[in-house]
Design a protein around this motif. Structure first.
Motif: not given
Length: 247
Positions: A92-111
């Motif tokens: 089973q390949g496990t991984f973590i993807v992490a980073g900052d949400v683009p500034e000025g972009v509403a979370l509920n508009t991101i796909t």
């Protein structure tokens, strides 16, 4: 997922890309776990003496790719009372993807789309859909031998487990189905780069403007329990694509 459902998802994805900006979050940690299962077809079978060799003992850790897949070794017994035995090795390949949400972009508009951009098999892929050796199995099996196998993307919760080179080959961890389970499976080798919808997982992973997503690639092929010797495992390259409307 049906072909019609995939067609609709592809269409909606194409529409979503129109007038969108794209961002990417990097994979910051990964590892591979191991699980070994032994089966036999009757109570008269004695203990299996052949050594268990996990896939993670055969494929070294790779810095930039995630290893996953399965291998099965089938040992048919001798007549007139054959004792058939099967050893299944899953990674089973496990991984973590992490980073900052683009500034000025509403979370509920991101796909958010997890893209499996590459697969490099560690061995020649050979999978036979033979009948399982376990008793009480119903249904038919084609006996077909193919050069592809199926995988599934899942998520895993915050636990004491953390993907890292230091725990490569550790115990298989518990995972959960994606919220959108319609796009979570794919076949390797890849014909095109699969796009798995992890939008809800991404949105739920964001805390104070930063996302930490925990995902896994697991073998999910019906031939894993077949009474046959099968091989399908290798290294995956993954990336997380974030699509947001133009400002």
């Amino acid at each position: 997922m049906s072909a019609l459902s995939r067609w609709w998802f592809t269409l909606l994805l194409g529409l979503a890309l129109v007038g969108c900006r794209e961002f990417e979050l990097p994979m910051v940690a990964h590892s591979s776990t191991s699980q070994n299962i032994e089966s036999q077809n009757g109570p008269l079978c004695g203990p299996e003496q052949r050594p268990l060799v996990p896939i993670t003992d055969m494929v070294p850790f790779s810095k930039d790719t995630v290893m996953a897949g399965f291998r099965s070794d089938f040992f048919p017994g001798a007549q007139p009372f054959p004792c058939n035995q099967l050893k299944l090795y899953k990674s089973q390949g496990t991984f973590i993807v992490a980073g900052d949400v683009p500034e000025g972009v509403a979370l509920n508009t991101i796909t958010a789309l997890l893209e499996i951009s590459d697969f490099r098999p560690s061995v020649p892929i050979r999978v036979t859909e033979a009948r399982p050796i376990s008793t009480g199995v119903v249904g038919s099996y084609s006996g077909e031998t193919r050069s592809s196998c199926r995988f599934r993307i899942k998520s895993f919760p915050v636990t004491t487990y953390s993907p890292a080179a230091s725990n490569y080959g550790g115990d298989w961890i518990a995972t959960s189905e994606l919220i959108d389970s319609g796009t979570d499976t794919f076949w390797a080798p890849l014909r095109t780069a699969p796009q798995i919808n992890v939008t809800e997982e991404f949105r739920r992973s964001v805390i104070v403007g930063r996302a930490i997503m925990r995902l896994a690639i697991e073998p999910d092929d019906r031939a894993m329990s077949s009474g046959a010797t099968n091989n399908c495992y290798g290294q995956f390259t993954v990336r997380l694509r974030l699509l947001a409307p133009d400002a």
